[in-house]
Design a protein around this motif. Sequence first.
Motif, PDB file in Angstrom:
ATOM      1  N   GLY A   1      -2.744   6.769  -4.813  1.00 34.24           N
ATOM      2  CA  GLY A   1      -3.038   5.518  -3.653  1.00 34.24           C
ATOM      3  C   GLY A   1      -3.131   4.287  -4.311  1.00 34.24           C
ATOM      4  O   GLY A   1      -3.738   3.982  -5.457  1.00 34.24           O
ATOM      5  N   LEU A   2      -2.475   3.310  -3.660  1.00 37.88           N
ATOM      6  CA  LEU A   2      -2.643   1.959  -4.363  1.00 37.88           C
ATOM      7  C   LEU A   2      -2.638   1.043  -3.101  1.00 37.88           C
ATOM      8  O   LEU A   2      -1.950   1.268  -2.157  1.00 37.88           O
TER       9      LEU A   2
ATOM     10  N   ARG B   1       9.869   7.705  -5.579  1.00 38.34           N
ATOM     11  CA  ARG B   1       9.906   7.566  -4.001  1.00 38.34           C
ATOM     12  C   ARG B   1       8.703   7.937  -3.114  1.00 38.34           C
ATOM     13  O   ARG B   1       9.045   8.396  -2.215  1.00 38.34           O
ATOM     14  N   ILE B   2       7.879   7.348  -3.566  1.00 38.01           N
ATOM     15  CA  ILE B   2       6.730   7.331  -2.819  1.00 38.01           C
ATOM     16  C   ILE B   2       6.662   6.211  -1.717  1.00 38.01           C
ATOM     17  O   ILE B   2       6.749   5.231  -1.942  1.00 38.01           O
ATOM     18  N   VAL B   3       6.370   6.792  -0.425  1.00 38.56           N
ATOM     19  CA  VAL B   3       6.468   6.047   0.815  1.00 38.56           C
ATOM     20  C   VAL B   3       5.252   5.262   0.863  1.00 38.56           C
ATOM     21  O   VAL B   3       4.154   5.443   0.756  1.00 38.56           O
TER      22      VAL B   3
ATOM     23  N   ALA C   1       0.748  -1.256   0.086  1.00 38.82           N
ATOM     24  CA  ALA C   1      -0.056   0.206   0.011  1.00 38.82           C
ATOM     25  C   ALA C   1       1.005   1.269   0.082  1.00 38.82           C
ATOM     26  O   ALA C   1       1.865   1.158   0.616  1.00 38.82           O
ATOM     27  N   LEU C   2       0.407   2.360  -0.677  1.00 36.89           N
ATOM     28  CA  LEU C   2       1.220   3.659  -0.805  1.00 36.89           C
ATOM     29  C   LEU C   2       0.331   4.750  -1.042  1.00 36.89           C
ATOM     30  O   LEU C   2      -0.771   4.346  -1.533  1.00 36.89           O
TER      31      LEU C   2
ATOM     32  N   SER D   1       9.258   1.215   2.479  1.00 32.13           N
ATOM     33  CA  SER D   1       9.914   1.350   1.350  1.00 32.13           C
ATOM     34  C   SER D   1       9.409   2.516   0.551  1.00 32.13           C
ATOM     35  O   SER D   1       8.385   3.229   0.599  1.00 32.13           O
ATOM     36  N   ALA D   2      10.347   2.779  -0.304  1.00 29.93           N
ATOM     37  CA  ALA D   2      10.062   3.997  -1.542  1.00 29.93           C
ATOM     38  C   ALA D   2       9.848   3.166  -2.648  1.00 29.93           C
ATOM     39  O   ALA D   2      10.722   2.713  -2.987  1.00 29.93           O
TER      40      ALA D   2
END
Length: 121
Positions: free
Chosen positions: A13-14, A109-111, A1-2, A91-92
């Motif tokens: 958003g995922l 680099r989305i956390v 998820a991010l 993670s990024a």
Amino acid sequence: ALCGKSRQGSVVGLNLVDPTPDAPISENACWIDGKLEPLAEVRLAVDAPGNIDSPWSVEAASVDLRSVAIAHVEQKLELPLVRHRLRHVVSAFSGRVRTKTGQIHDLDRIVGIAEDNDTWW
């Protein structure tokens, strides 16, 4: 998820699960500026499963991402009838998400968080 902003300025958003449960509605989805898009053909893989710092590949019919580990927490339990391992890796994520209408959203680099859960009875 991010969740984060794409290079194009949209909020993305995922939430992805592999294997995908056999159900009429899946939790595999992408949200672009709040608009839901279901995702199919999800594949999550760790390059070197025994290495906590190993990158993850995140793929779906319209998603292609790679991760770089930032931090992690791991829980292990070994009893005579139960073995359990739970690993959360912050993670990024970088890569690309494509919408049904053909829009491209580049992520840099989305956390987010990845979870690896194995339980044996």
